[in-house]
Design a protein around this motif. Structure first.
Motif, PDB file in Angstrom:
ATOM      1  N   ASP A  13      -5.505  -6.236  -1.265  1.00  0.00           N
ATOM      2  CA  ASP A  13      -6.728  -6.605  -0.566  1.00  0.00           C
ATOM      3  C   ASP A  13      -7.510  -5.323  -0.288  1.00  0.00           C
ATOM      4  OD1 ASP A  13      -8.767  -7.441   1.069  1.00  0.00           O
ATOM      5  OD2 ASP A  13      -7.493  -8.515   2.502  1.00  0.00           O
ATOM      6  N   PRO A  14      -8.620  -5.093  -0.997  1.00  0.00           N
ATOM      7  CA  PRO A  14      -9.374  -3.846  -0.805  1.00  0.00           C
ATOM      8  C   PRO A  14      -9.950  -3.699   0.597  1.00  0.00           C
ATOM      9  CG  PRO A  14     -10.596  -5.395  -2.176  1.00  0.00           C
ATOM     10  CD  PRO A  14      -9.226  -5.968  -2.015  1.00  0.00           C
ATOM     11  N   LEU A  15     -10.077  -4.795   1.319  1.00  0.00           N
ATOM     12  CA  LEU A  15     -10.583  -4.711   2.688  1.00  0.00           C
ATOM     13  C   LEU A  15      -9.481  -4.400   3.694  1.00  0.00           C
ATOM     14  CD1 LEU A  15     -13.148  -7.656   2.788  1.00  0.00           C
ATOM     15  CD2 LEU A  15     -13.585  -5.207   2.470  1.00  0.00           C
ATOM     16  N   ARG A  16      -8.214  -4.564   3.279  1.00  0.00           N
ATOM     17  CA  ARG A  16      -7.069  -4.243   4.129  1.00  0.00           C
ATOM     18  C   ARG A  16      -6.013  -3.515   3.279  1.00  0.00           C
ATOM     19  NH1 ARG A  16      -7.160  -7.116   8.998  1.00  0.00           N
ATOM     20  NH2 ARG A  16      -4.936  -6.682   9.286  1.00  0.00           N
ATOM     21  N   PRO A  17      -6.335  -2.329   2.784  1.00  0.00           N
ATOM     22  CA  PRO A  17      -5.412  -1.624   1.892  1.00  0.00           C
ATOM     23  C   PRO A  17      -4.147  -1.172   2.615  1.00  0.00           C
ATOM     24  CG  PRO A  17      -7.182  -0.179   2.556  1.00  0.00           C
ATOM     25  CD  PRO A  17      -7.540  -1.544   3.073  1.00  0.00           C
ATOM     26  N   VAL A  18      -3.025  -1.241   1.903  1.00  0.00           N
ATOM     27  CA  VAL A  18      -1.758  -0.708   2.421  1.00  0.00           C
ATOM     28  C   VAL A  18      -1.710   0.769   2.047  1.00  0.00           C
ATOM     29  CG1 VAL A  18       0.754  -0.786   2.261  1.00  0.00           C
ATOM     30  CG2 VAL A  18      -0.575  -2.915   2.250  1.00  0.00           C
ATOM     31  N   GLU A  96     -11.921  -3.243   6.545  1.00  0.00           N
ATOM     32  CA  GLU A  96     -11.812  -3.918   7.835  1.00  0.00           C
ATOM     33  C   GLU A  96     -10.675  -3.319   8.658  1.00  0.00           C
ATOM     34  OE1 GLU A  96     -11.200  -8.000   6.884  1.00  0.00           O
ATOM     35  OE2 GLU A  96     -13.248  -8.318   6.175  1.00  0.00           O
ATOM     36  N   LYS A  97      -9.575  -3.014   7.992  1.00  0.00           N
ATOM     37  CA  LYS A  97      -8.393  -2.477   8.650  1.00  0.00           C
ATOM     38  C   LYS A  97      -7.565  -1.752   7.599  1.00  0.00           C
ATOM     39  CE  LYS A  97      -7.092  -3.915  12.448  1.00  0.00           C
ATOM     40  NZ  LYS A  97      -7.307  -3.529  13.854  1.00  0.00           N
ATOM     41  N   ILE A  98      -6.916  -0.658   7.992  1.00  0.00           N
ATOM     42  CA  ILE A  98      -6.018   0.076   7.105  1.00  0.00           C
ATOM     43  C   ILE A  98      -4.593  -0.233   7.538  1.00  0.00           C
ATOM     44  CG2 ILE A  98      -5.297   2.353   6.289  1.00  0.00           C
ATOM     45  CD1 ILE A  98      -8.200   3.269   7.163  1.00  0.00           C
ATOM     46  N   VAL A  99      -3.827  -0.828   6.632  1.00  0.00           N
ATOM     47  CA  VAL A  99      -2.438  -1.184   6.944  1.00  0.00           C
ATOM     48  C   VAL A  99      -1.598   0.065   6.697  1.00  0.00           C
ATOM     49  CG1 VAL A  99      -0.527  -2.748   6.439  1.00  0.00           C
ATOM     50  CG2 VAL A  99      -2.897  -3.555   6.239  1.00  0.00           C
ATOM     51  N   LEU A 100      -1.197   0.713   7.768  1.00  0.00           N
ATOM     52  CA  LEU A 100      -0.544   2.012   7.701  1.00  0.00           C
ATOM     53  C   LEU A 100       0.976   1.879   7.752  1.00  0.00           C
ATOM     54  CD1 LEU A 100      -0.641   5.154   7.840  1.00  0.00           C
ATOM     55  CD2 LEU A 100      -0.742   4.904  10.337  1.00  0.00           C
ATOM     56  N   VAL A 101       1.646   2.501   6.776  1.00  0.00           N
ATOM     57  CA  VAL A 101       3.104   2.614   6.795  1.00  0.00           C
ATOM     58  C   VAL A 101       3.449   4.091   6.925  1.00  0.00           C
ATOM     59  CG1 VAL A 101       5.255   2.282   5.524  1.00  0.00           C
ATOM     60  CG2 VAL A 101       3.449   0.556   5.388  1.00  0.00           C
ATOM     61  N   THR A 102       4.246   4.432   7.923  1.00  0.00           N
ATOM     62  CA  THR A 102       4.672   5.813   8.125  1.00  0.00           C
ATOM     63  C   THR A 102       6.042   5.814   8.783  1.00  0.00           C
ATOM     64  OG1 THR A 102       3.985   7.962   9.002  1.00  0.00           O
ATOM     65  CG2 THR A 102       3.574   6.042  10.394  1.00  0.00           C
ATOM     66  N   ASP A 103       6.701   6.964   8.788  1.00  0.00           N
ATOM     67  CA  ASP A 103       8.005   7.012   9.449  1.00  0.00           C
ATOM     68  C   ASP A 103       7.808   7.207  10.946  1.00  0.00           C
ATOM     69  OD1 ASP A 103       7.585   9.738   9.938  1.00  0.00           O
ATOM     70  OD2 ASP A 103       8.693  10.359   8.164  1.00  0.00           O
ATOM     71  N   ALA A 126      -7.504   4.443  16.493  1.00  0.00           N
ATOM     72  CA  ALA A 126      -6.248   3.692  16.616  1.00  0.00           C
ATOM     73  C   ALA A 126      -6.430   2.245  16.177  1.00  0.00           C
ATOM     74  CB  ALA A 126      -5.736   3.758  18.056  1.00  0.00           C
ATOM     75  N   GLU A 127      -7.594   1.663  16.487  1.00  0.00           N
ATOM     76  CA  GLU A 127      -7.847   0.269  16.136  1.00  0.00           C
ATOM     77  C   GLU A 127      -8.230   0.087  14.665  1.00  0.00           C
ATOM     78  OE1 GLU A 127     -10.715  -1.029  19.019  1.00  0.00           O
ATOM     79  OE2 GLU A 127      -9.136  -1.618  20.425  1.00  0.00           O
ATOM     80  N   ARG A 128      -8.490   1.195  13.966  1.00  0.00           N
ATOM     81  CA  ARG A 128      -8.773   1.098  12.532  1.00  0.00           C
ATOM     82  C   ARG A 128      -7.500   0.841  11.720  1.00  0.00           C
ATOM     83  NH1 ARG A 128     -11.561   0.510   9.192  1.00  0.00           N
ATOM     84  NH2 ARG A 128     -11.939   2.427   8.036  1.00  0.00           N
ATOM     85  N   PHE A 129      -6.342   1.069  12.354  1.00  0.00           N
ATOM     86  CA  PHE A 129      -5.069   0.963  11.646  1.00  0.00           C
ATOM     87  C   PHE A 129      -4.220  -0.191  12.171  1.00  0.00           C
ATOM     88  CE2 PHE A 129      -6.420   5.355  11.237  1.00  0.00           C
ATOM     89  CZ  PHE A 129      -6.144   5.647   9.909  1.00  0.00           C
ATOM     90  N   GLU A 130      -3.496  -0.799  11.244  1.00  0.00           N
ATOM     91  CA  GLU A 130      -2.432  -1.744  11.589  1.00  0.00           C
ATOM     92  C   GLU A 130      -1.131  -0.988  11.363  1.00  0.00           C
ATOM     93  OE1 GLU A 130      -0.391  -5.481   9.376  1.00  0.00           O
ATOM     94  OE2 GLU A 130      -2.575  -5.628   9.597  1.00  0.00           O
ATOM     95  N   TRP A 131      -0.411  -0.673  12.442  1.00  0.00           N
ATOM     96  CA  TRP A 131       0.699   0.279  12.382  1.00  0.00           C
ATOM     97  C   TRP A 131       2.021  -0.395  12.009  1.00  0.00           C
ATOM     98  CZ3 TRP A 131      -0.233   5.515  13.890  1.00  0.00           C
ATOM     99  CH2 TRP A 131      -1.532   5.746  14.365  1.00  0.00           C
TER     100      TRP A 131
END
Length: 205
Positions: A13-18, A96-103, A126-131
């Motif tokens: 989803d280009p609007l919610r990239p992982v 719309e939102k960046i789905v963030l994966v991190t350690d 902080a609200e730009r990311f889905e943590w």
């Protein structure tokens, strides 16, 4: 673990990239050249000179075959906050939102944003990311680590003498790999985890 694996199963989803973020560092090594008499061949000492450390942040979007690298001299909470702002406002400004994966390193949290920016800006970012966090001792689940490993093997195998040459080497590799649109073929799913890593689950009697 299952939370991260489920994120990886989402359709593109280009609007919610992982986007996966991780960092590594490398010792900068200078060769010591031995003065020679005129007409004599140049000699290089087998003893290297340490010339500081370079850090590189990897920002990887696996489904798009896209990655970005940022070289710094430190990897503090302030550096991580700047990486998040760069990711949000420069790399993905229209999502719309960046789905963030991190350690779960202590600097990898919204708290780092509040150390670097005024509260209003920190909250906006902080609200730009889905943590989403990989579990303790499970940072291998962050696909940015795979990209870092590939970069280390393909571009950073030989000693580099200074920060500028390190930056150039990393940049050249990043451009080439993006041109190839190289993607990570992630095969490990939740059902696989429940079988292969059954020992990590509680035993219910």
């Amino acid at each position: 673990m299952e939370d991260v694996l489920e994120v990886y199963q989402r359709p593109y989803d280009p609007l919610r990239p992982v986007v996966c973020i991780d960092e590594t560092n490398k010792q900068l090594i200078k060769e010591t050249r031995i003065p020679c008499e005129p007409g004599q061949p140049e000699k290089v000492d087998s003893v290297y000179v340490r010339n500081g450390v370079a850090d590189v942040f990897m920002i990887s979007e696996p489904l798009a075959g896209r990655r970005e690298t940022v070289v710094t001299q430190t990897r503090t909470a302030l550096d991580f906050a700047e990486i998040l702002r760069y990711t949000s406002d420069t790399l993905y400004p229209r999502t719309e939102k960046i789905v963030l994966v991190t350690d779960n390193l202590n600097t990898h949290s919204p708290a780092s944003l509040y150390k670097a920016f005024p509260p209003e800006e920190a909250r906006r970012l902080a609200e730009r990311f889905e943590w989403h966090y990989t579990p303790k001792h499970g940072s291998w689940l962050d696909m940015a680590e795979i990209e870092i490993d590939i970069m280390s093997r393909q571009a950073l195998g030989k000693p580099l003498p200074d920060l500028e040459s390190f930056k150039q080497q990393v940049r050249t590799w990043t451009i080439r790999r993006n041109a190839e649109c190289a993607k990570i073929n992630w095969q490990f799913k939740t059902q696989d985890a429940r079988i292969k890593l059954a020992r990590l689950y509680p035993v219910i009697v």
